[in-house]
Design an enzyme around this catalytic site. Structure first.
Site, PDB file in Angstrom:
ATOM      1  N   GLY A   1       0.832  -1.209   0.000  1.00 33.43           N
ATOM      2  CA  GLY A   1       0.000   0.000   0.000  1.00 33.43           C
ATOM      3  C   GLY A   1       0.861   1.251   0.000  1.00 33.43           C
ATOM      4  O   GLY A   1       0.667   2.166  -0.804  1.00 33.43           O
ATOM      5  N   HIS A   2       1.840   1.274   0.914  1.00 28.60           N
ATOM      6  CA  HIS A   2       2.765   2.409   0.951  1.00 28.60           C
ATOM      7  C   HIS A   2       3.495   2.548  -0.393  1.00 28.60           C
ATOM      8  O   HIS A   2       3.695   3.651  -0.893  1.00 28.60           O
ATOM      9  CB  HIS A   2       3.824   2.206   2.045  1.00 28.60           C
ATOM     10  CG  HIS A   2       3.270   2.123   3.440  1.00 28.60           C
ATOM     11  ND1 HIS A   2       3.321   0.966   4.188  1.00 28.60           N
ATOM     12  CD2 HIS A   2       2.666   3.040   4.219  1.00 28.60           C
ATOM     13  CE1 HIS A   2       2.781   1.192   5.374  1.00 28.60           C
ATOM     14  NE2 HIS A   2       2.367   2.430   5.423  1.00 28.60           N
TER      15      HIS A   2
ATOM     16  N   GLN B   1      -0.358  10.923  17.635  1.00 31.94           N
ATOM     17  CA  GLN B   1      -1.614  10.426  17.074  1.00 31.94           C
ATOM     18  C   GLN B   1      -2.085   9.121  17.709  1.00 31.94           C
ATOM     19  O   GLN B   1      -3.071   8.541  17.279  1.00 31.94           O
ATOM     20  CB  GLN B   1      -1.534  10.311  15.552  1.00 31.94           C
ATOM     21  CG  GLN B   1      -0.638   9.211  15.028  1.00 31.94           C
ATOM     22  CD  GLN B   1      -0.476   9.314  13.520  1.00 31.94           C
ATOM     23  OE1 GLN B   1       0.162  10.241  13.024  1.00 31.94           O
ATOM     24  NE2 GLN B   1      -1.062   8.383  12.772  1.00 31.94           N
TER      25      GLN B   1
ATOM     26  N   SER C   1      -0.382  -2.047   8.243  1.00 31.01           N
ATOM     27  CA  SER C   1       0.717  -2.491   9.103  1.00 31.01           C
ATOM     28  C   SER C   1       0.163  -3.267  10.294  1.00 31.01           C
ATOM     29  O   SER C   1       0.819  -4.151  10.838  1.00 31.01           O
ATOM     30  CB  SER C   1       1.525  -1.288   9.591  1.00 31.01           C
ATOM     31  OG  SER C   1       1.945  -0.504   8.489  1.00 31.01           O
TER      32      SER C   1
END
Ligand code: AMP
Length: 277
Positions: free
Chosen positions: A27-28, A52, A177
Site C-alpha cells: 500500500g505504501h 496520534q 501495518s
C-alpha cells in the site's frame, strides 16, 4: 535531507512527499509509485508519530523494522528518506497543536479522540519541512484524507493532496501495518470488513439507495463473523464525514486489533466488474 530537498526545489524540480509510519507494505509502495510518476523527486517520511496514538493504544508495540523499510525504499528508488527522531520532531516545550474542527470529530474522532490532532500537527510539520508540490495519502484512511484536505485548504498550504486507491490482499483485506497483529483465525475473520463493503456496493448497484438499509447490509455481514466486533458501519459524505453520503466506512475490532476500511458504494467494489453479486 531537508537541505537536500530545498536544494532540489531551487533547481525547480517538483517534489512528491509520501508520509508514512514505516512497517512498509505494498500500500505504501503504491503511494511511492504514484509520487514517482508525477514528480522529479520523491521524498518518503518514516515517523511513528506519538501524538496520534491515544493512551492505551499500540504506540509501544507498533511494528518497526527500519532495515526492511530502508531496503524497500532503496528498491523503490526514492530520492530521500526523512526519518526524524521524536526529540527532533517534538523538542521539549513544543506545545503547538493543529486541530481541524468538524471533519475530525465524528467516527474515528469519537473512537480516537486525540488521533486527528496528532495527524494534523505532524502533517503540517512534514509539509513545512519538505515543502512538496504534491503529498500522497491512501484512500484506506479516508477520514485522514478529509482532515488533511481541509487543513491544507484552511492554512493555505500550497500542496496538491493526491489520494491513492486502497491496495488489498486477493481476498479483499485492505493492507495495513496492523494486519501483522492478527492470528491466522483473526486474519480469516478480518475479511468480513471488505466483504461487507463489497455487499453494500452490490446492493447499491441493484438499486438500493436507502442509507439505513445499506448500513444494515454492512452490519449484517460484519455481525455474521463472531470474531468481529463492530465499532461503526455507516454511510457518510467523503469530504465532511457527515450524513448523507455514499462512502461506506467501517471500523471493527478483530480480537484485540482495531481495523478500518471504506468504499464508495456508488462505485463497483474492486474485482466486481458488474457491481452486482
Ligand atoms: P501509515 O504508515 O499507516 O500511516 O500509512 C501511510 C500512508 O499509507 C497513509 O496515507 C495511508 O492511508 C496509506 N496506506 C495505508 N494502507 C494502505 C493501503 N492498503 N493502500 C493504499 N494506501 C495505504
Amino acid at each position: 535531507m531537508l537541505d537536500a530537498s530545498r536544494r532540489w526545489r531551487g533547481a525547480e524540480r517538483s517534489i512528491g512527499l509520501v508520509p508514512t509510519m514505516g512497517a512498509l507494505h505494498a500500500g505504501h509502495l503504491s503511494l511511492v509509485e504514484a509520487a514517482r510518476a508525477e514528480n522529479d523527486v520523491v521524498v518518503v517520511s518514516v515517523f511513528v508519530n506519538p501524538l496520534q496514538f491515544g493512551p492505551g493504544e499500540d504506540l509501544d508495540r507498533y511494528p518497526r523494522d527500519w532495515d526492511r523499510d530502508l531496503r524497500a525504499l532503496t528498491e523503490a528508488e526514492v530520492d530521500a528518506v526523512y526519518r526524524p527522531s521524536t526529540e527532533a520532531m517534538y523538542p521539549p516545550g513544543a506545545t503547538t497543536r493543529v486541530r481541524v474542527a468538524e471533519v475530525s470529530e465524528p467516527l474515528e474522532g469519537v473512537a480516537r479522540p486525540v488521533h486527528f490532532e496528532g495527524v494534523a500537527t505532524v502533517v503540517t510539520k512534514l509539509l513545512t519541512a519538505v515543502e512538496p508540490d504534491r503529498a500522497y495519502f491512501g484512500q484506506k484512511d479516508a477520514q485522514q484524507v478529509a482532515v488533511v484536505k481541509r487543513l491544507v485548504r484552511d492554512l493555505d498550504i500550497g500542496v496538491d493532496v493526491r489520494v491513492v486507491p486502497t491496495v488489498r490482499e486477493t481476498d479483499g483485506l485492505a493492507l495495513s501495518s496492523r494486519n501483522a497483529y492478527l492470528s491466522p483465525t483473526e486474519r480469516k475473520a478480518a475479511t468480513a470488513l471488505s466483504a461487507a463493503l463489497r455487499e453494500a456496493a452490490a446492493a447499491y448497484a441493484s438499486g438500493e439507495r436507502e442509507p439505513s438499509r445499506l448500513e444494515a447490509v454492512l452490519r449484517r455481514r460484519l455481525d455474521a463473523e463472531p470474531l468481529v466486533e463492530v465499532e461503526y458501519a455507516e454511510l457518510v459524505d467523503p469530504a465532511t464525514f457527515r450524513k448523507p453520503g455514499t462512502l461506506a466506512v467501517v471500523a471493527a475490532r478483530v480480537g484485540k486489533t482495531r481495523l478500518i476500511d471504506n468504499h464508495d458504494v456508488a462505485i463497483p467494489f474492486p474485482g466486481d466488474s458488474s457491481g452486482v453479486s
